[in-house]
Design an enzyme around this catalytic site. Structure first.
Site, PDB file in Angstrom:
ATOM      1  N   GLY A  47       0.835  -5.190   1.019  1.00 56.98           N
ATOM      2  CA  GLY A  47      -0.139  -5.234  -0.065  1.00 56.98           C
ATOM      3  C   GLY A  47       0.316  -6.073  -1.248  1.00 56.98           C
ATOM      4  O   GLY A  47      -0.501  -6.665  -1.952  1.00 56.98           O
ATOM      5  N   LEU A  95       0.834  -1.200   0.000  1.00 54.93           N
ATOM      6  CA  LEU A  95       0.000   0.000   0.000  1.00 54.93           C
ATOM      7  C   LEU A  95       0.871   1.253   0.000  1.00 54.93           C
ATOM      8  O   LEU A  95       1.942   1.285   0.605  1.00 54.93           O
ATOM      9  CB  LEU A  95      -0.922   0.011   1.225  1.00 54.93           C
ATOM     10  CG  LEU A  95      -1.867  -1.186   1.368  1.00 54.93           C
ATOM     11  CD1 LEU A  95      -2.810  -0.974   2.549  1.00 54.93           C
ATOM     12  CD2 LEU A  95      -2.672  -1.436   0.096  1.00 54.93           C
ATOM     13  N   ASN A 144       3.569  -7.477   6.885  1.00 54.31           N
ATOM     14  CA  ASN A 144       4.438  -6.900   7.921  1.00 54.31           C
ATOM     15  C   ASN A 144       3.888  -5.613   8.539  1.00 54.31           C
ATOM     16  O   ASN A 144       4.632  -4.770   9.043  1.00 54.31           O
ATOM     17  CB  ASN A 144       5.826  -6.621   7.326  1.00 54.31           C
ATOM     18  CG  ASN A 144       5.779  -5.635   6.170  1.00 54.31           C
ATOM     19  OD1 ASN A 144       4.844  -5.645   5.383  1.00 54.31           O
ATOM     20  ND2 ASN A 144       6.787  -4.789   6.064  1.00 54.31           N
ATOM     21  N   GLU A 145       2.561  -5.462   8.509  1.00 52.64           N
ATOM     22  CA  GLU A 145       1.928  -4.214   8.943  1.00 52.64           C
ATOM     23  C   GLU A 145       2.319  -3.799  10.363  1.00 52.64           C
ATOM     24  O   GLU A 145       2.529  -2.618  10.646  1.00 52.64           O
ATOM     25  CB  GLU A 145       0.407  -4.336   8.836  1.00 52.64           C
ATOM     26  CG  GLU A 145      -0.144  -4.146   7.425  1.00 52.64           C
ATOM     27  CD  GLU A 145       0.030  -5.346   6.514  1.00 52.64           C
ATOM     28  OE1 GLU A 145      -0.351  -5.255   5.348  1.00 52.64           O
ATOM     29  OE2 GLU A 145       0.577  -6.382   6.967  1.00 52.64           O
TER      30      GLU A 145
END
Length: 271
Positions: free
Chosen positions: A122, A77, A146-147
């Protein structure tokens, strides 16, 4: 999109290159949004429109999704879309992210991810939405959601698609720790189906595509939707709540500060 003419004619938007081959019924979609194929609003919009056109053209039965920039599949993202903007922009952006997933995951087409570079967040989500994943054998080409590493949370539908792929316990650990798996580990945990030398990613994708396309479409499509319908229905039912949760979460001062710090670090790294 270029119309008519020979079946192998390319058509390109600014950020997605489509190479259709009418003879084989397979199109290759290449992400090309320098420097790291971030999933910007423009790229998401172009990608969904291009995929929809292929889905509506009965000539095509399969799509290979890859990167026009070897070394990076997609960095995920676009954080600049989520930082320092207004709630209306956050809403527009998140709707586009939702739409990407809702277009990919239940697609009638055979979707093969030819992952020729790093694929965090993403980028990983796009890969997980495909039917089959091939990763180039390079230790730098990591893949995962890996947010948490940047202080944000993977939404429930990211979690659902990961669990469908690698199981509950592996997903729980991967999501909490924000793990990025190098190729051998990604293969071991089941996040990808095959790891091959970099120069064989595309040829392997075509070979795999032939195997999947040998199955009658109707039977394969019904089986696919049987397997994926509950996950898709759950997301659709919760779509508006998910949108409001995202806007509320991303608008928090603490989250905005985390994103700003992370973006600053990226600038320094690139600088």
């Amino acid at each position: 999109m270029a119309g008519g003419g020979d079946g192998a004619r390319r058509f390109a938007n600014h950020r997605v290159l489509v190479e259709p081959d009418a003879a084989t019924g397979v199109a290759v979609m290449k992400l090309r949004n320098p420097p790291v194929n971030s999933l910007s609003l423009e790229l998401l919009t172009e990608f969904v429109i291009s995929l929809e056109k292929l889905e509506n053209d009965k000539t095509f039965r399969g799509v290979i999704i890859t990167s026009d920039r070897p070394g990076i599949f997609s960095a995920g993202l676009d954080l600049t879309e989520m930082c320092g903007k207004n709630p209306a922009h956050y809403a527009e952006y998140w709707k586009a992210v939702q739409e990407l997933w809702l277009r990919l995951y239940p697609s009638n087409l055979v979707l093969v991810a030819a992952i020729n570079g790093a694929s965090p967040a993403g980028g990983c989500l796009m890969s997980l939405a495909c039917d089959y994943r091939i990763l180039a054998d390079n230790p730098k080409y990591v893949i995962g959601l890996n947010e948490t590493l940047i202080g944000i949370i993977a939404p429930f539908w990211f979690k659902d698609i990961l669990m469908n792929t690698i199981g509950h316990r592996a997903s729980e650990r991967a999501l909490q720790l924000g793990l990025l798996f190098p190729p051998a580990e990604a293969l071991q945990v089941g996040m990808v189906d095959q790891v091959v030398p970099e120069d064989q990613v595309q040829s392997t994708a075509l070979s795999v595509m032939s195997q999947w396309m040998a199955i009658p479409d109707y039977a394969r499509q019904l089986t696919k939707i049987m397997m994926r319908k509950a996950t898709v229905d759950h997301m659709i039912k919760q779509r508006e709540a998910d949108l409001q949760n995202f806007i509320s979460f991303i608008s928090r001062d603490s989250i905005q500060k985390s994103l700003q710090v992370y973006l600053e670090k990226l600038k320094q790294k690139r600088g």
